[in-house]
Write a protein that holds these residues in place. Structure first.
Motif, PDB file in Angstrom:
ATOM      1  N   ASP A 106       0.824  -1.210   0.000  1.00 40.88           N
ATOM      2  CA  ASP A 106       0.000   0.000   0.000  1.00 40.88           C
ATOM      3  C   ASP A 106       0.857   1.258   0.000  1.00 40.88           C
ATOM      4  O   ASP A 106       0.470   2.291  -0.548  1.00 40.88           O
ATOM      5  CB  ASP A 106      -0.967  -0.005   1.183  1.00 40.88           C
ATOM      6  N   VAL A 107       2.051   1.186   0.599  1.00 36.30           N
ATOM      7  CA  VAL A 107       2.970   2.321   0.566  1.00 36.30           C
ATOM      8  C   VAL A 107       3.598   2.444  -0.823  1.00 36.30           C
ATOM      9  O   VAL A 107       3.709   3.550  -1.379  1.00 36.30           O
ATOM     10  CB  VAL A 107       4.062   2.181   1.638  1.00 36.30           C
ATOM     11  N   ARG A 166       1.564   4.185  -3.286  1.00 37.67           N
ATOM     12  CA  ARG A 166       1.479   5.638  -3.129  1.00 37.67           C
ATOM     13  C   ARG A 166       2.671   6.358  -3.761  1.00 37.67           C
ATOM     14  O   ARG A 166       2.660   7.580  -3.901  1.00 37.67           O
ATOM     15  CB  ARG A 166       1.439   6.022  -1.652  1.00 37.67           C
ATOM     16  N   GLU A 221       8.326  15.834   4.123  1.00 34.63           N
ATOM     17  CA  GLU A 221       6.946  15.494   4.468  1.00 34.63           C
ATOM     18  C   GLU A 221       6.628  14.084   4.019  1.00 34.63           C
ATOM     19  O   GLU A 221       7.105  13.624   2.981  1.00 34.63           O
ATOM     20  CB  GLU A 221       5.959  16.470   3.808  1.00 34.63           C
ATOM     21  N   ASP A 222       5.812  13.376   4.829  1.00 37.75           N
ATOM     22  CA  ASP A 222       5.348  12.062   4.413  1.00 37.75           C
ATOM     23  C   ASP A 222       4.042  12.213   3.641  1.00 37.75           C
ATOM     24  O   ASP A 222       3.592  13.330   3.353  1.00 37.75           O
ATOM     25  CB  ASP A 222       5.195  11.135   5.619  1.00 37.75           C
ATOM     26  N   TRP A 223       3.403  11.093   3.286  1.00 33.24           N
ATOM     27  CA  TRP A 223       2.194  11.147   2.457  1.00 33.24           C
ATOM     28  C   TRP A 223       0.991  11.746   3.188  1.00 33.24           C
ATOM     29  O   TRP A 223       0.000  12.081   2.570  1.00 33.24           O
ATOM     30  CB  TRP A 223       1.857   9.759   1.924  1.00 33.24           C
ATOM     31  N   GLU A 224       1.102  11.878   4.492  1.00 29.89           N
ATOM     32  CA  GLU A 224       0.042  12.518   5.269  1.00 29.89           C
ATOM     33  C   GLU A 224       0.362  13.965   5.592  1.00 29.89           C
ATOM     34  O   GLU A 224      -0.296  14.590   6.416  1.00 29.89           O
ATOM     35  CB  GLU A 224      -0.193  11.723   6.562  1.00 29.89           C
ATOM     36  N   HIS A 225       1.429  14.484   4.953  1.00 30.08           N
ATOM     37  CA  HIS A 225       1.879  15.865   5.108  1.00 30.08           C
ATOM     38  C   HIS A 225       2.419  16.153   6.506  1.00 30.08           C
ATOM     39  O   HIS A 225       2.436  17.316   6.946  1.00 30.08           O
ATOM     40  CB  HIS A 225       0.763  16.856   4.751  1.00 30.08           C
ATOM     41  N   ASN A 226       2.853  15.120   7.210  1.00 29.81           N
ATOM     42  CA  ASN A 226       3.540  15.300   8.481  1.00 29.81           C
ATOM     43  C   ASN A 226       5.017  15.529   8.212  1.00 29.81           C
ATOM     44  O   ASN A 226       5.615  14.858   7.367  1.00 29.81           O
ATOM     45  CB  ASN A 226       3.375  14.072   9.370  1.00 29.81           C
ATOM     46  N   ASP A 241       7.476   1.690  10.162  1.00 22.51           N
ATOM     47  CA  ASP A 241       6.708   2.876   9.772  1.00 22.51           C
ATOM     48  C   ASP A 241       7.645   4.039   9.446  1.00 22.51           C
ATOM     49  O   ASP A 241       7.441   4.763   8.465  1.00 22.51           O
ATOM     50  CB  ASP A 241       5.749   3.267  10.900  1.00 22.51           C
ATOM     51  N   ARG A 297       8.230   5.687   5.559  1.00 25.67           N
ATOM     52  CA  ARG A 297       7.967   7.097   5.274  1.00 25.67           C
ATOM     53  C   ARG A 297       9.212   7.799   4.730  1.00 25.67           C
ATOM     54  O   ARG A 297       9.116   8.669   3.857  1.00 25.67           O
ATOM     55  CB  ARG A 297       7.431   7.796   6.529  1.00 25.67           C
ATOM     56  N   TRP A 335       9.596   6.553   1.120  1.00 27.84           N
ATOM     57  CA  TRP A 335       8.570   7.209   0.292  1.00 27.84           C
ATOM     58  C   TRP A 335       8.981   8.643  -0.005  1.00 27.84           C
ATOM     59  O   TRP A 335       8.915   9.096  -1.155  1.00 27.84           O
ATOM     60  CB  TRP A 335       7.222   7.187   1.017  1.00 27.84           C
TER      61      TRP A 335
END
Length: 639
Positions: A389-390, A393, A529-534, A556, A560, A563
């Motif tokens: 799933d990563v 993305r 930033e990661d895919w959740e914008h963190n 995790d 990130r 990614w």
């Protein structure tokens, strides 16, 4: 430590070298007289300067290929498979904050002295190698027990073993010879200040929890002791003192050296060869020497036509291709003054412009094409460590010049009279830097430069001498892009190790990226930033992995980071390398996959993990000489 670039492809000049080798045969000073000539293994390798050789691996000239056969580790990992075998140790276990190794009881040094736990202790007092930055001490409760005592919080169990395994030559500093240096360096280090919690939080590390550079007098004392040690020979004859199966014979030359059986080797059944001959080669001479059977093995790959020609020239030669967890590519200069390299969209555009197939066909034609920019880990390991799933993305960079143009226009760039200009109206002109001695770099980089030129970005390839390349690319940042090994697992594939190599500003590859750094700690302050914008502090996340007990949290974090590395296109990975090993069946037995021997002796890639381990063992860079020579046997002629 400066890594030596490994040869991965041989130029057409190999053909010209055949005549040279025919006219200039190797010096036969290291004779096989007195030995069974059917039990001799002749390998290509490098030899230390005989005029300066003192048989100390840490000396100015080192021990070169001699050390591959003379020195062993507590355990030995294999690059590419992460397989671990026991060598000097017969067992190990993690108990609380300790990792306890039990040594084999029957080991002796090649001079007949007993090998004990004190020898391991001495090694780490003299060589502050991995894992001393994670330890408080090394204890030796008895002659056969070594206890690595980890600083709290201690690293997770598997990481401890990987740290210790990265040192492959524990058995190279006999305490009975170098004990005075080990004792003195231990005493000197005790005078160094202990790292404070604040310093640790800033990313500072030091041997056994101390900070020797924090006290100039301690630093100077350690340095003086080191310099004295590396000038000290183990004996007057300059014969290596090791625990491995073979020990160097005296009076080698620049062209040839020999090694004989260590009479005290703990596993005599593995000493199948009576003698090992080492002959110096060059990229141009080793192929014709393989053909004429002046050497029995070589590593690396060649262009397809030369591979076929060499196999056809000698029916005894067998070629094993194998996947190399290392790639070729270019690091982008994040702070370039010639182009908006600090813009993610610009770097992404450079990836979309690339037709990687053209680079792959020249650089490593047996490699697969991938669609990633750069990952921080070898592309072949992506599916092992990152969930689907990563991966789904992650941006896939295909050859798409329209997409590249759209990205450039999105940051204000404009194409004027066929040339791209930045948002301030300046024409974009790029340079690619490379070491002119790295042959593949000189072939592949111009192909990419021409692709950029065709797209409208003027690009110049600057091939400089290897002696100044590091300074120009890592310190002066004289290039907009720098050729290098990229997305590489030098040791274990576990993501901490390749990601550390990628982002640790103390190393060459990361310096080529020219990322923002904290001058006080020399660590990158890059935030992505990661895919959740963190937002993540990349180096802080990487450096925290060893002490994170929860595997899911570690995973995790690396997912990130991988990614974000791909998404931000910090570099361009052209292809993951394929290397190989060549052997001569006339002289060497116990070779792997013989049941799959092909008519042309161009072997298929290994498929099972057992096949991969066996084939990777043939490559000196993957498993070392001890592990390989103990697996092979001479092909003897029946009377």
């Amino acid at each position: 430590m400066k890594r030596i670039k490994r040869f991965v492809s041989i130029c057409v000049a190999t053909i010209m070298a055949i005549a040279v080798v025919a006219c200039s045969r190797q010096d036969k000073s290291a004779s096989t007289e007195g030995y069974n000539e059917e039990k001799v293994y002749i390998r290509q390798g490098g030899l230390p300067d005989p005029a300066q050789f003192i048989a100390n691996q840490n000396s100015e000239t080192g021990t070169n290929t001699f050390g591959d056969f003379a020195f062993e580790g507590l355990i030995r990992y294999q690059r590419g498979t992460d397989d671990i075998v026991l060598q000097l140790a017969e067992s190990y276990e993690n108990v609380g904050n300790k990792t306890i190794f039990k040594l084999r009881p029957n080991i002796k040094w090649s001079d007949g002295e007993a090998f004990t736990s004190k020898d391991i202790w001495a090694f780490y007092q003299i060589c502050h190698n991995s894992p001393v930055n994670f330890l408080t001490s090394i204890e030796t409760p008895d002659d056969l027990t070594v206890e690595f005592v980890w600083a709290e919080p201690a690293p997770f169990d598997d990481f401890r073993i990987m740290l210790i395994a990265q040192e492959v030559h524990h058995g190279r500093i006999p305490y009975h010879i170098y004990g005075e240096f080990a004792d003195a360096r231990y005493e000197a280090l005790q005078k160094a200040p202990i790292l404070t919690e604040k310093q640790k939080a800033e990313g500072l590390q030091g041997p056994f929890g101390r900070y020797p550079s924090g006290n100039p007098e301690v630093w100077e004392e350690l340095d003086v002791l080191w310099k004295e040690y590396i000038k000290t020979a183990p004996n007057e004859e300059h014969i290596i003192v090791g625990t491995g199966p073979y020990i160097n014979d005296p009076r080698h030359t620049l062209n040839e050296g020999s090694m004989s059986k260590n009479p005290y080797y703990w596993n005599p059944d593995a000493q199948q060869f009576d003698k090992v001959i080492i002959r110096s080669t060059t990229d141009a001479t080793k192929s014709p020497m393989m053909e004429s059977e002046e050497i029995h093995n070589m590593d690396g790959t060649m262009p397809k036509d030369l591979t076929e020609a060499l196999l056809a020239s000698n029916e005894n030669i067998i070629y094993y291709p194998m996947h190399d967890p290392a790639s070729h590519g270019l690091y982008f200069n994040y702070q370039s003054e010639n182009a908006p390299m600090d813009k993610k969209e610009f770097r992404q555009a450079l990836i979309y412009i690339a037709n990687k197939e053209a680079m792959r066909d020249i650089g490593s034609y047996q490699s697969d094409i991938h669609s990633w920019s750069s990952l921080g880990i070898p592309p072949s390991m992506l599916e092992t460590y990152v969930d689907k799933d990563v991966i789904d993305r992650m941006t896939r960079y295909t050859h798409d010049e329209q997409k590249a143009a759209e990205l450039l226009e999105s940051i204000g760039c404009e194409k004027i009279n066929g040339k791209w200009h930045d948002a301030e109206g300046n024409q974009i002109k790029l340079t690619i830097g490379l070491d002119k001695g790295w042959y593949i770099a000189t072939l592949v980089s111009p192909i990419y430069a021409n692709q950029l030129i065709q797209f409208g970005i003027d690009t110049e390839v600057m091939a400089v001498d290897g002696s100044v390349y590091a300074q120009q690319s890592e310190v002066e940042h004289a290039f907009d892009m720098s050729w290098e090994w990229i997305d590489i697992a030098w040791s274990f594939s576990y993501p901490y190790f390749p990601l550390s190599n990628y982002y640790d500003h103390g190393g060459g590859p990361a310096k080529k990226l020219n990322l923002p750094i904290n001058e006080a700690t020399n660590k990158t302050t890059l935030q992505l930033e990661d895919w959740e914008h963190n937002t993540m502090d990349v180096w802080k996340w990487i450096s925290s992995m060893p002490n994170e007990m929860d595997e899911e949290v570690r995973k995790d974090h690396w997912e990130r980071i991988i990614w974000a590395t791909n998404e931000n296109a910090l570099a361009i990975n052209f292809y993951e390398n394929v290397t190989g090993a060549w052997e001569n069946m006339k002289y060497t037995d116990n070779l792997p996959m013989i049941d799959k021997l092909t008519k042309d002796r161009w072997m298929p890639f290994p498929e099972t993990i057992e096949e991969k381990i066996a084939v990777n063992t043939l490559n000196w860079n993957f498993s070392s000489g001890v592990r390989k020579i103990c697996e092979l046997a001479p092909t003897t002629t029946e009377e």
